[in-house]
Design a protein around this motif. Sequence first.
Motif, short mmCIF file in Angstrom:
data_model
loop_
_atom_site.label_atom_id
_atom_site.label_comp_id
_atom_site.label_asym_id
_atom_site.label_seq_id
_atom_site.Cartn_x
_atom_site.Cartn_y
_atom_site.Cartn_z
N GLN A 34 -10.12 -1.69 -7.08
CA GLN A 34 -9.82 -2.97 -6.46
C GLN A 34 -8.64 -2.80 -5.50
OE1 GLN A 34 -9.51 -6.37 -9.07
NE2 GLN A 34 -11.06 -5.57 -10.47
N ASP A 35 -8.69 -3.58 -4.43
CA ASP A 35 -7.72 -3.44 -3.36
C ASP A 35 -6.27 -3.49 -3.84
OD1 ASP A 35 -7.10 -3.29 -0.51
OD2 ASP A 35 -6.43 -5.37 -0.72
N LYS A 80 -15.77 -4.59 1.77
CA LYS A 80 -15.29 -5.96 1.80
C LYS A 80 -16.07 -6.87 0.84
CE LYS A 80 -12.03 -5.57 4.93
NZ LYS A 80 -10.61 -5.87 4.61
N GLU A 81 -15.32 -7.61 0.02
CA GLU A 81 -15.91 -8.57 -0.92
C GLU A 81 -17.12 -7.97 -1.65
OE1 GLU A 81 -16.55 -12.38 0.84
OE2 GLU A 81 -14.46 -12.59 1.44
N HIS A 82 -16.95 -6.76 -2.12
CA HIS A 82 -18.05 -6.00 -2.72
C HIS A 82 -18.21 -6.28 -4.21
CE1 HIS A 82 -20.93 -2.72 -2.25
NE2 HIS A 82 -20.53 -2.25 -3.41
N THR A 124 -13.03 0.62 3.06
CA THR A 124 -12.96 -0.51 2.15
C THR A 124 -14.27 -1.29 2.20
OG1 THR A 124 -10.56 -0.73 2.37
CG2 THR A 124 -11.77 -2.68 1.64
N TYR A 161 -14.38 -13.06 -4.86
CA TYR A 161 -14.86 -11.79 -4.33
C TYR A 161 -13.67 -10.87 -4.10
CZ TYR A 161 -19.38 -13.99 -3.48
OH TYR A 161 -20.57 -14.61 -3.64
N ASP A 197 -12.24 -6.98 -2.67
CA ASP A 197 -12.46 -5.78 -1.86
C ASP A 197 -12.29 -4.53 -2.73
OD1 ASP A 197 -12.69 -7.50 0.27
OD2 ASP A 197 -10.73 -7.01 1.14
N LYS A 204 -11.67 -0.35 -2.49
CA LYS A 204 -11.37 0.83 -1.69
C LYS A 204 -12.12 2.02 -2.26
CE LYS A 204 -6.84 -0.51 0.10
NZ LYS A 204 -5.41 -0.15 0.21
#
Length: 209
Positions: free
Chosen positions: A141-142, A163-165, A161, A172, A174, A176
């Motif tokens: 997680q980011d 995005k909103e995965h 990254t 949601y 992100d 990395k």
Amino acid sequence: MNIKEMYKTLPVIETQRTLLRTPTLKDTDDIYEYTSNPKVAEYLTWDYHKTKESTINFINHIIKISSEGSCIEWCVEYKENKKVIGMFGFVRHDQQSRYVELGYVLNEKYWNKWIGTEIVKELIKWAFSSDDINKIYATHQDNNNGSGKIMTNNNMKYEGTLKEHFYKNGKYIDLKCYGLLRKEYKISAEQAGGADKWVHLPLTLPLGT
């Protein structure tokens, strides 16, 4: 040996401070200690365990999918006190593309002690001892910088990254993504003193014994 068959035999791997071995129901109390911690579960795909029954089901599930060759996960026994402090492993794989995904969880009391870095180093050695694995990747997680440090400390490279995965707790998130190719690892090891430095041949222990 293909990846799925490789997964079906759980190696016993020893690091400086830990022993990686098959999980059993005898580890329930130790595993429940960290799986019931909301702060630990915050960065995972599953929610924290509210009962020990959830942990028992979790352990049985890990044993089942490992025996099927779907994943391989070690429980981490801390040598000093013989306490299980986490679980590390390869949570999915693709035989055709020859990659595996690394995943892990560690008891909060053992964060920031370089234990995760130490364990992942040995797991990378084990994975690349097989010609059937070309790439290891992992995501975090980011905002989980601690997990990212474990990856970068083991020379995994940032690839981008997503995005909103990931969706959890109503939002949601992100992710990395980091990766390490077999050829990159081999070159790095050879520069450090020879190819023999990266071939790891652990003792093997059939799952469930």
